[in-house]
Write a protein that holds these residues in place. Structure first.
Motif, PDB file in Angstrom:
ATOM      1  N   VAL A  44      -6.640  24.454  31.878  1.00 42.54           N
ATOM      2  CA  VAL A  44      -5.667  24.523  31.553  1.00 42.54           C
ATOM      3  C   VAL A  44      -4.980  25.924  30.195  1.00 42.54           C
ATOM      4  O   VAL A  44      -5.052  25.310  28.986  1.00 42.54           O
ATOM      5  N   PHE A  45      -4.739  26.957  30.861  1.00 43.78           N
ATOM      6  CA  PHE A  45      -3.968  27.906  29.096  1.00 43.78           C
ATOM      7  C   PHE A  45      -3.144  28.166  29.475  1.00 43.78           C
ATOM      8  O   PHE A  45      -2.517  28.439  30.611  1.00 43.78           O
ATOM      9  N   THR A  46      -2.368  27.905  28.737  1.00 48.73           N
ATOM     10  CA  THR A  46      -0.610  28.434  29.232  1.00 48.73           C
ATOM     11  C   THR A  46      -0.104  28.868  27.500  1.00 48.73           C
ATOM     12  O   THR A  46      -1.103  28.621  26.362  1.00 48.73           O
ATOM     13  N   ASP A  47       0.455  30.616  27.965  1.00 50.93           N
ATOM     14  CA  ASP A  47       0.708  31.190  26.957  1.00 50.93           C
ATOM     15  C   ASP A  47       2.937  30.461  27.127  1.00 50.93           C
ATOM     16  O   ASP A  47       3.484  31.095  27.584  1.00 50.93           O
ATOM     17  N   VAL A  56      -2.789  40.684  23.716  1.00 52.58           N
ATOM     18  CA  VAL A  56      -3.691  39.622  22.856  1.00 52.58           C
ATOM     19  C   VAL A  56      -2.381  38.443  23.026  1.00 52.58           C
ATOM     20  O   VAL A  56      -1.225  38.374  22.525  1.00 52.58           O
ATOM     21  N   ARG A  57      -3.088  37.574  23.677  1.00 50.85           N
ATOM     22  CA  ARG A  57      -1.966  36.623  23.528  1.00 50.85           C
ATOM     23  C   ARG A  57      -2.853  35.272  23.537  1.00 50.85           C
ATOM     24  O   ARG A  57      -4.470  34.773  23.599  1.00 50.85           O
ATOM     25  N   PRO A  58      -2.768  34.433  22.848  1.00 53.02           N
ATOM     26  CA  PRO A  58      -3.956  32.821  22.541  1.00 53.02           C
ATOM     27  C   PRO A  58      -4.758  32.293  23.737  1.00 53.02           C
ATOM     28  O   PRO A  58      -5.711  32.513  23.431  1.00 53.02           O
ATOM     29  N   ALA A  59      -3.610  32.007  24.233  1.00 51.34           N
ATOM     30  CA  ALA A  59      -4.327  31.233  25.637  1.00 51.34           C
ATOM     31  C   ALA A  59      -5.546  32.422  26.180  1.00 51.34           C
ATOM     32  O   ALA A  59      -6.380  32.568  27.304  1.00 51.34           O
ATOM     33  N   LEU A  60      -4.714  33.763  26.658  1.00 46.93           N
ATOM     34  CA  LEU A  60      -5.103  34.531  27.323  1.00 46.93           C
ATOM     35  C   LEU A  60      -6.555  35.506  27.376  1.00 46.93           C
ATOM     36  O   LEU A  60      -7.536  35.186  27.753  1.00 46.93           O
ATOM     37  N   GLU A  61      -6.609  34.834  25.589  1.00 48.38           N
ATOM     38  CA  GLU A  61      -7.774  35.741  24.902  1.00 48.38           C
ATOM     39  C   GLU A  61      -9.148  33.568  25.619  1.00 48.38           C
ATOM     40  O   GLU A  61     -10.428  34.734  25.703  1.00 48.38           O
ATOM     41  N   ARG A  62      -8.142  32.930  25.218  1.00 47.96           N
ATOM     42  CA  ARG A  62      -9.438  32.257  25.201  1.00 47.96           C
ATOM     43  C   ARG A  62     -10.053  31.771  27.213  1.00 47.96           C
ATOM     44  O   ARG A  62     -11.294  31.909  27.225  1.00 47.96           O
ATOM     45  N   LEU A  63      -8.893  31.669  27.887  1.00 47.73           N
ATOM     46  CA  LEU A  63      -9.547  32.270  29.059  1.00 47.73           C
ATOM     47  C   LEU A  63     -10.560  32.897  29.248  1.00 47.73           C
ATOM     48  O   LEU A  63     -11.819  33.742  30.084  1.00 47.73           O
ATOM     49  N   ARG A  64     -10.385  34.689  28.740  1.00 42.75           N
ATOM     50  CA  ARG A  64     -11.028  35.773  29.548  1.00 42.75           C
ATOM     51  C   ARG A  64     -12.306  35.301  28.381  1.00 42.75           C
ATOM     52  O   ARG A  64     -13.806  35.749  29.049  1.00 42.75           O
ATOM     53  N   ASP A  65     -12.391  34.346  26.919  1.00 38.82           N
ATOM     54  CA  ASP A  65     -13.362  34.518  26.520  1.00 38.82           C
ATOM     55  C   ASP A  65     -15.066  33.930  27.839  1.00 38.82           C
ATOM     56  O   ASP A  65     -15.786  33.682  27.516  1.00 38.82           O
ATOM     57  N   ALA A  66     -14.242  32.218  28.153  1.00 43.53           N
ATOM     58  CA  ALA A  66     -14.696  31.906  28.721  1.00 43.53           C
ATOM     59  C   ALA A  66     -14.976  32.706  30.141  1.00 43.53           C
ATOM     60  O   ALA A  66     -16.079  32.302  31.027  1.00 43.53           O
TER      61      ALA A  66
END
Length: 85
Positions: A44-47, A56-66
């Protein structure tokens, strides 16, 4: 089992008041449940407070990595503008 993730974002004060992260996530969880998908808490990714014009947003970056690691098959969000403009 489908491996899906949720993404939610709000940027403005009005959105924070009327369309909160929590309400978006609740709606997305409901949809996922209707589809028979389980969403792990870590997917569950939230910005909160990030503009859609910023890619470049913290949760979006983690989502892209996954997604790049092929861990996630589907991303569920309320609207494409939650991801980017």
């Amino acid at each position: 089992m489908i491996h899906a993730a949720l993404y939610a974002r709000v940027s403005s004060t009005r959105q924070k008041q009327h369309e909160t992260i929590d309400s978006q996530i609740a709606c997305l969880h409901e949809h996922a449940q209707e589809q028979g998908w389980e969403i792990p808490a870590e997917w569950v990714f939230t910005d909160d407070g990030w503009s859609g014009s910023a890619l470049v947003r913290p949760a979006l970056e983690r989502l892209r990595d996954a997604c790049a690691q092929r861990l996630i098959e589907r991303v569920v969000c309320l609207s494409p503008d939650r991801l980017a403009r």
